[in-house]
Structures are given as structure tokens and as C-alpha cells.
Design a protein around this motif. Structure first.
Motif, mmCIF file in Angstrom:
data_model
loop_
_atom_site.group_PDB
_atom_site.id
_atom_site.type_symbol
_atom_site.label_atom_id
_atom_site.label_comp_id
_atom_site.label_asym_id
_atom_site.label_seq_id
_atom_site.Cartn_x
_atom_site.Cartn_y
_atom_site.Cartn_z
ATOM 1 N N LEU A 64 1.280 -1.077 -0.062
ATOM 2 C CA LEU A 64 1.048 -2.514 -0.189
ATOM 3 C C LEU A 64 -0.279 -2.950 0.403
ATOM 4 C CD1 LEU A 64 4.613 -3.920 0.637
ATOM 5 C CD2 LEU A 64 3.501 -3.799 -1.595
ATOM 6 N N ARG A 65 -0.822 -2.127 1.304
ATOM 7 C CA ARG A 65 -2.074 -2.478 1.968
ATOM 8 C C ARG A 65 -3.279 -1.794 1.337
ATOM 9 N NH1 ARG A 65 -1.137 -1.517 8.257
ATOM 10 N NH2 ARG A 65 -3.230 -2.428 8.248
ATOM 11 N N LEU A 66 -3.112 -1.024 0.288
ATOM 12 C CA LEU A 66 -4.225 -0.325 -0.343
ATOM 13 C C LEU A 66 -5.108 -1.312 -1.106
ATOM 14 C CD1 LEU A 66 -2.567 2.923 -1.726
ATOM 15 C CD2 LEU A 66 -3.963 2.669 0.315
ATOM 16 N N LYS A 67 -6.409 -1.071 -1.009
ATOM 17 C CA LYS A 67 -7.379 -1.887 -1.731
ATOM 18 C C LYS A 67 -8.214 -0.986 -2.632
ATOM 19 C CE LYS A 67 -7.645 -5.272 2.016
ATOM 20 N NZ LYS A 67 -8.535 -5.980 2.973
ATOM 21 N N ASN A 68 -9.063 -1.586 -3.428
ATOM 22 C CA ASN A 68 -9.883 -0.848 -4.378
ATOM 23 C C ASN A 68 -11.283 -0.569 -3.855
ATOM 24 O OD1 ASN A 68 -7.819 -0.768 -6.342
ATOM 25 N ND2 ASN A 68 -8.380 -2.815 -7.080
ATOM 26 N N GLN A 70 -13.794 1.798 -0.835
ATOM 27 C CA GLN A 70 -13.918 3.189 -0.432
ATOM 28 C C GLN A 70 -12.803 3.611 0.514
ATOM 29 O OE1 GLN A 70 -16.006 5.352 -1.615
ATOM 30 N NE2 GLN A 70 -15.370 7.046 -0.291
ATOM 31 N N ALA A 71 -12.447 2.755 1.463
ATOM 32 C CA ALA A 71 -11.349 3.076 2.386
ATOM 33 C C ALA A 71 -10.023 3.198 1.643
ATOM 34 C CB ALA A 71 -11.262 2.002 3.470
ATOM 35 N N GLY A 72 -9.824 2.339 0.634
ATOM 36 C CA GLY A 72 -8.596 2.429 -0.137
ATOM 37 C C GLY A 72 -8.502 3.723 -0.926
ATOM 38 N N MET A 73 -9.642 4.213 -1.446
ATOM 39 C CA MET A 73 -9.627 5.490 -2.153
ATOM 40 C C MET A 73 -9.326 6.646 -1.212
ATOM 41 S SD MET A 73 -10.009 4.711 -5.260
ATOM 42 C CE MET A 73 -10.184 6.383 -5.860
ATOM 43 N N GLN A 74 -9.887 6.610 -0.016
ATOM 44 C CA GLN A 74 -9.584 7.663 0.958
ATOM 45 C C GLN A 74 -8.117 7.633 1.362
ATOM 46 O OE1 GLN A 74 -12.391 7.102 4.139
ATOM 47 N NE2 GLN A 74 -14.111 7.943 2.976
ATOM 48 N N ASN A 75 -7.570 6.441 1.517
ATOM 49 C CA ASN A 75 -6.143 6.339 1.838
ATOM 50 C C ASN A 75 -5.276 6.872 0.707
ATOM 51 O OD1 ASN A 75 -6.675 5.169 4.324
ATOM 52 N ND2 ASN A 75 -6.655 3.090 3.498
ATOM 53 N N SER A 143 6.102 6.314 -5.894
ATOM 54 C CA SER A 143 4.799 6.816 -5.472
ATOM 55 C C SER A 143 3.784 6.813 -6.611
ATOM 56 C CB SER A 143 4.947 8.229 -4.902
ATOM 57 O OG SER A 143 5.506 9.097 -5.860
ATOM 58 N N TYR A 144 4.217 7.140 -7.834
ATOM 59 C CA TYR A 144 3.264 7.210 -8.941
ATOM 60 C C TYR A 144 2.720 5.828 -9.287
ATOM 61 C CZ TYR A 144 1.252 8.360 -13.475
ATOM 62 O OH TYR A 144 0.381 8.523 -14.524
ATOM 63 N N TRP A 145 3.614 4.879 -9.496
ATOM 64 C CA TRP A 145 3.160 3.547 -9.891
ATOM 65 C C TRP A 145 2.590 2.767 -8.714
ATOM 66 C CZ3 TRP A 145 2.790 3.034 -14.922
ATOM 67 C CH2 TRP A 145 3.632 3.788 -15.739
ATOM 68 N N GLY A 146 3.043 3.081 -7.505
ATOM 69 C CA GLY A 146 2.532 2.354 -6.352
ATOM 70 C C GLY A 146 1.150 2.779 -5.922
ATOM 71 N N ILE A 147 0.839 4.067 -6.059
ATOM 72 C CA ILE A 147 -0.456 4.548 -5.601
ATOM 73 C C ILE A 147 -1.570 4.197 -6.568
ATOM 74 C CG2 ILE A 147 -0.543 6.831 -6.674
ATOM 75 C CD1 ILE A 147 -1.345 7.964 -3.963
ATOM 76 N N GLY A 148 -1.210 3.824 -7.789
ATOM 77 C CA GLY A 148 -2.213 3.349 -8.739
ATOM 78 C C GLY A 148 -2.712 4.398 -9.710
ATOM 79 N N PHE A 149 -1.861 5.345 -10.099
ATOM 80 C CA PHE A 149 -2.254 6.312 -11.105
ATOM 81 C C PHE A 149 -2.322 5.647 -12.482
ATOM 82 C CE2 PHE A 149 -0.475 9.723 -8.201
ATOM 83 C CZ PHE A 149 -1.747 10.168 -7.845
#
Length: 228
Positions: A64-68, A70-75, A143-149
Motif C-alpha cells: 500500500l505504501r509503494l510508489k512509482n 526509484q525507491a518504490g522500484m527498489q522496494n 502479491s501479483y496484482w498488488g506489486i504491480g505486475f
């Protein structure tokens, strides 16, 4: 009277010990008994059903806290690493906690010649399949739909299938070690050592393969990369 008893005995159809009918009956009986034991035990039912759900909820709190940025990609890369490693340890935890009582019961019953070890192992994995499939579908979808695949149903099914295979792989490794070592604590330590060695060997193979193949432009793994 003796002749009547002989005629009656000749009409009885005896089932051979190794006949397919009796093997299927024993297989169904073993699977049913394992399922009943899991349903009756709250702890065993929780281990089989909620271990993936709890891990998915924990990951969902971070998703829920992931962003688009550079930090979000590393997470996302770190979470993908946890998602790939998670199912193997799910199977290991389930086997280490739930398999030893079934193994001890099998030892007692096999001494009486009730069924073959191969039949017991087949019944155990048939018993495990529905719970592993439920956990894989639940955790894989979140995990698949939440992580943004990429939003594609076929790819999500592939992702869930990989999760399911890894979970069965971990349970198979744990069952194999528990068949050799009777102490669950010692067996758990041996399993952890095997998993650590497999990761180390896999990284070494990756490094050797990337060094020997100049056409593949892959970066080398550095464990001190976050500190540099």
C-alpha cells in the motif's frame, strides 16, 4: 454340513493384498484420516490455511505504501525476492510441524504390514495438495496484482503455479529430511543448512555463467551494494 461350509467358502471373493481395489481403498482411507485430523486440530488447520494469508497481509501493508519512483522500484525488487523465497519456507514450516506425528503413526502401522511406504507418501501429498493450492491462489493473487505486475490473467496463473511448485518443493525437502532424522529440531537445522547452501551455489553458478558468456550483459551481484 462340512460340504455346505465348503460351498459357502467357495462363493467368497477374496481380495488380493496388492489388488488395485484395495490399494485405492487404503489410499482414500489414509487421505480421509489425514484431512479429519487437520480439521479437528485448530493449530494444524491454522498452519495449513493461514500461513500464506498472514504473510500476504504483512506484504500488503508494505504494498500500500509503494510508489512509482526509484525507491518504490527498489522496494518492489526486495518484495519480489521475499515472494520467491516465501513459498519454499511455507512448505518447510508445515512439514516440520505437522509431518512427525504422521510419520510416527506410519512406523507403527507399517510394522503390522497395513500399507506400503509409497502409499503413505502418495496419500500425504494428496492430502497436502488442496491446502497448498488454496495458499498459492490466495497469496499469488494478492502479491501479483498488488506489486504491480503486468495486468494479465494468464501471467498471474503462471506466477501462482510457480508459487505452488516452490511450496511443494519445500515440503518435499522437509519430508525427505524428516524421514532420515527423527528429531524435528535437528531436521529443521539441516534443512536450513541445505537451503543456505543451495542459495550460495546458485549465486556462484550465476556468476560463473555470466562471466563465461560475454553476450549476456548482466550485472554482477554485490552484497555490499546497499552500503556503497
Amino acid at each position: 454340513m462340512g460340504e455346505l461350509g465348503l460351498r459357502e467358502s467357495e462363493n467368497v471373493d477374496f481380495i488380493d493384498e496388492f489388488s488395485p481395489c484395495e490399494l485405492m481403498y487404503k489410499l482414500g482411507l489414509l487421505v480421509h484420516r489425514m484431512n479429519v485430523n487437520v480439521v479437528r486440530s485448530v493449530r494444524a488447520c491454522g498452519m495449513r490455511s493461514t500461513v500464506g494469508l498472514m504473510f500476504a497481509i504483512m506484504l500488503f501493508a508494505f504494498i500500500l505504501r509503494l510508489k512509482n519512483d526509484q525507491a518504490g522500484m527498489q522496494n518492489r525488487v526486495g518484495m519480489l525476492f521475499q515472494i520467491v523465497n516465501g513459498p519454499t519456507y511455507f512448505g518447510i514450516m508445515n512439514a516440520v510441524d505437522l509431518f512427525p506425528p504422521l510419520r510416527d503413526l506410519f512406523y507403527r502401522e507399517s510394522m503390522d504390514g497395513l500399507y506400503h511406504p509409497a502409499l503413505f507418501m502418495l496419500s500425504y501429498f494428496l492430502h497436502v495438495l488442496p491446502f497448498s493450492l488454496f495458499t498459492s491462489l490466495l497469496f499469488g493473487s494478492i502479491s501479483y496484482w498488488g506489486i504491480g505486475f503486468y495486468p494479465d490473467a494468464v501471467r498471474s496463473i503462471y506466477f501462482t503455479a510457480v508459487f505452488f511448485i516452490l511450496m511443494l518443493q519445500g515440503e518435499s525437502i522437509a519430508v525427505m529430511i524428516l524421514g532420515l532424522i527423527s528429531d524435528p529440531v535437528l531436521a529443521n537445522g539441516v534443512i536450513s543448512l541445505i537451503m543456505s547452501m543451495s542459495i550460495t551455489v546458485g549465486i556462484w553458478i550465476y556468476q560463473e555463467f555470466s562471466n563465461s558468456t560475454p553476450d549476456i550483459r548482466t550485472p554482477k551481484l554485490r552484497f555490499d551494494a546497499p552500503l556503497r
